[in-house]
Design an enzyme around this catalytic site. Sequence first.
Site, PDB file in Angstrom:
ATOM      1  N   HIS A  45     -46.576 -34.039  56.113  1.00  0.00           N
ATOM      2  CA  HIS A  45     -45.457 -34.092  57.053  1.00  0.00           C
ATOM      3  C   HIS A  45     -45.519 -35.398  57.824  1.00  0.00           C
ATOM      4  CE1 HIS A  45     -42.333 -32.706  59.780  1.00  0.00           C
ATOM      5  NE2 HIS A  45     -43.027 -33.332  60.715  1.00  0.00           N
ATOM      6  N   ASP A 124     -37.122 -20.645  63.665  1.00  0.00           N
ATOM      7  CA  ASP A 124     -37.219 -22.072  63.954  1.00  0.00           C
ATOM      8  C   ASP A 124     -35.846 -22.737  63.899  1.00  0.00           C
ATOM      9  OD1 ASP A 124     -38.524 -24.741  64.193  1.00  0.00           O
ATOM     10  OD2 ASP A 124     -37.699 -24.954  62.176  1.00  0.00           O
ATOM     11  N   ARG A 131     -32.561 -26.015  70.968  1.00  0.00           N
ATOM     12  CA  ARG A 131     -33.238 -27.182  71.557  1.00  0.00           C
ATOM     13  C   ARG A 131     -32.294 -28.375  71.562  1.00  0.00           C
ATOM     14  NH1 ARG A 131     -38.284 -27.840  67.945  1.00  0.00           N
ATOM     15  NH2 ARG A 131     -38.561 -29.824  69.027  1.00  0.00           N
ATOM     16  N   SER A 146     -42.720 -25.802  65.756  1.00  0.00           N
ATOM     17  CA  SER A 146     -41.636 -25.884  64.778  1.00  0.00           C
ATOM     18  C   SER A 146     -42.166 -26.364  63.427  1.00  0.00           C
ATOM     19  CB  SER A 146     -40.557 -26.842  65.311  1.00  0.00           C
ATOM     20  OG  SER A 146     -39.594 -27.108  64.318  1.00  0.00           O
ATOM     21  N   LYS A 150     -43.267 -23.768  59.753  1.00  0.00           N
ATOM     22  CA  LYS A 150     -42.734 -23.956  58.413  1.00  0.00           C
ATOM     23  C   LYS A 150     -43.852 -24.264  57.419  1.00  0.00           C
ATOM     24  CE  LYS A 150     -39.868 -26.753  60.419  1.00  0.00           C
ATOM     25  NZ  LYS A 150     -38.822 -27.732  60.796  1.00  0.00           N
TER      26      LYS A 150
END
Lengths: 422, 422
Positions: A45, A124, A131, A146, A150
């Site tokens: 990520h 999420d 948000r 968040s 995932k």
Amino acid sequence: MAAFLMAAFIRGLDRDEVGALTRTMIDSGRRLDLAHMTAGRIDKHSTGGVGDKVSLVLAPLVASLGVVVPMMSGRGLGHTGGTLDKLESIAGFQTKLSLDSARRQLDEFGCALIGQSEEIAPMDRRMYALRDATCTVESIPLIAASIMSKKLAEGLTGLVLDIKRGSGAFLPELERGLELAKLMIDLGAEHGCPVVALITAMDRPLGRACGNALEVEEAIHALRGEGPPDLMQVTYALGAEMLVLAGAAPNTDTARRKMEVAISSGRAAEMFQRIIAAQGGDPAVVEDPSRLPQAREVEIFSAPRAGVIARVEPRAVGRGIIALGGGRTRMEDRVDPSVGFVIRARPGDVVRVGEPLATIFARDEAGIAAGMASLAEAFVISEEAEPPLPLVSHRVTRTGVEPYEAEPWVRTAEFPVFVEPR
Amino acid sequence: MAAFLMAAFIRGLDRDEVGALTRTMIDSGRRLDLAHMTAGRIDKHSTGGVGDKVSLVLAPLVASLGVVVPMMSGRGLGHTGGTLDKLESIAGFQTKLSLDSARRQLDEFGCALIGQSEEIAPMDRRMYALRDATCTVESIPLIAASIMSKKLAEGLTGLVLDIKRGSGAFLPELERGLELAKLMIDLGAEHGCPVVALITAMDRPLGRACGNALEVEEAIHALRGEGPPDLMQVTYALGAEMLVLAGAAPNTDTARRKMEVAISSGRAAEMFQRIIAAQGGDPAVVEDPSRLPQAREVEIFSAPRAGVIARVEPRAVGRGIIALGGGRTRMEDRVDPSVGFVIRARPGDVVRVGEPLATIFARDEAGIAAGMASLAEAFVISEEAEPPLPLVSHRVTRTGVEPYEAEPWVRTAEFPVFVEPR
């Protein structure tokens, strides 16, 4: 929930609270059950940047070495691009896979490049929309929960994080990036998922291509051994961590040699073709990137004055892509895959007046003008060079933060002369 | 809005922000247009307490002296009572008046006792429901904007605030009460409405009666000149400020004498009858308070030990009223008007074992038991008296906070022996 998000944004969440939130978010959906697979299952990520097409290179590269890569990506928002938008510039490419389809694809050849579905952590998605509406996006505990909700639903055995820092990063300050890294490492540990984070530079665009189809083209060159050195270094540094975490290499040096072979042998590029074909896209783009969407108007941006390139501001480049129609200011915006920039000059380059610094790819003349204005802002030409951030500066694990001791190959590597997109 | 409320709760709002919020809330509804009236139009607002039936006495008293009193009140919530609930213990009394009906009544005889309608600051009602759901009720700027938006929509020429302090107050600390007072005074000034605040004691119940019908009964006694001294002192102190603000008296001393005459002449009680009749209630209760709802069970609470009454905790008494069914924990709860307490002993009283301290009025035996338990908690009997808070301690105006220089009559007044309800 809106009030909770604002309280979390202002007051923060403690370690237990983030843990509880993350668990609740995971439990709001299904998990990708990959327990039957013996190979390591590793995802990467990135906190996002401009020109960051690492995922497009890394996923096929690492998967071609026997690691299972269930990569879940997002869309571009604001000045940063998104892997899903880039992939969708390949004609026919489907990123909306059900968990069952993704699992079949992972069983078959070890890689799937997918978006977040309603199946994974649906809470999420709803929280993210709130948000966005309540201006509480930039909260480290909410970001960590968040992302990790995932990733942890993907059934991983390891996760590598690319935490960007510098003026173009989501969190420009190193300290905030480290804070986020440590929190995500902790959350991973809580769920038995080892996490390693590298801190990388986003004070200038990564690679040369900025814009969806242009970045796919550069990624294809990279998979063929013709990528720009900075992109290759970051890709290899992250890939080495993934291979070691997966048990597919005993150390990062061996991992690097394996990756070089995967690229020179053509196996990495082949894996990309396989992924594209499996997900409905046109696999011929890997042989012939000119099949990607082409911009109608192309124009050179030249140096308005002589001097040294002090900075190439990623945010200005990213805003330029939005101005060209290639990015989003709202989630529902449509994206033109063909537009963008190829940035030829790098910080530290000495330039003459009129020397080409970049190429603008636009839909029309108005786009060219908007691109010119954005690049005039992005390139800061001065009398003196400003030292850029080290490409990879820190490595963060459960045991702490250490300066990134680059393998000799990262510091000295002679990458082949790279092919510039168009 | 929920996120905004949480941000305001945690971070506060600056002066300009509270001003803007208040204006927006006023503009969300209609205003009571009383500009055609030549008399001063004055309301009173109290931050609420236990046994605080001042409004029931003050509104008819001041209105009987020619001041227009468009009094908008609320319902009880938590340990504090609400004027609307008290009024509705009078058979038939309607508090839901349209602004047009209220205006006609004010034109006719100068007083209306009404609840907040959808016409006045509807945004406040919606925000209040959200504050309740998001635990952001106790925020000084949000409280100030909520109160002032309603009061400023009433077309007042002046407003008097009764800011309670002490253990039974909404804001127990003096400093927080002063902060709220100053903010509301500022908001009033912004809208050309002079505001005067008195800080009064809520470390013990005010008067003797606590509970809806019981408090109406005590208020009727007060209007007939038979009220308990502490209730009369607070009522006169607030009433004097109202009369001076309205221009109906040149100073508080004259104002007090006028109020004494209004009570001794029967004009104040007559005004209450007139209000009750106009709003659909049974005006005969003023002559015969036994027409008010009567509790089925009545029991004496006696001193469990000898000593000095150190404290009579208003919160314990308030919770006792809820336990008896006479209060609310949620806005939708129904209230039994007949139940409550008459508190006979005051802080500082020396008591013997078994001496009657209070009377419990309940629906049934279970209520009596609950009342006993609450009073056992409320009465703190000790070896030594604890000094109670001064009844009226500070006066706050635009020019600042000053110690309340009680007129000699407040310090030395010999009130007639009062009639204890039942």
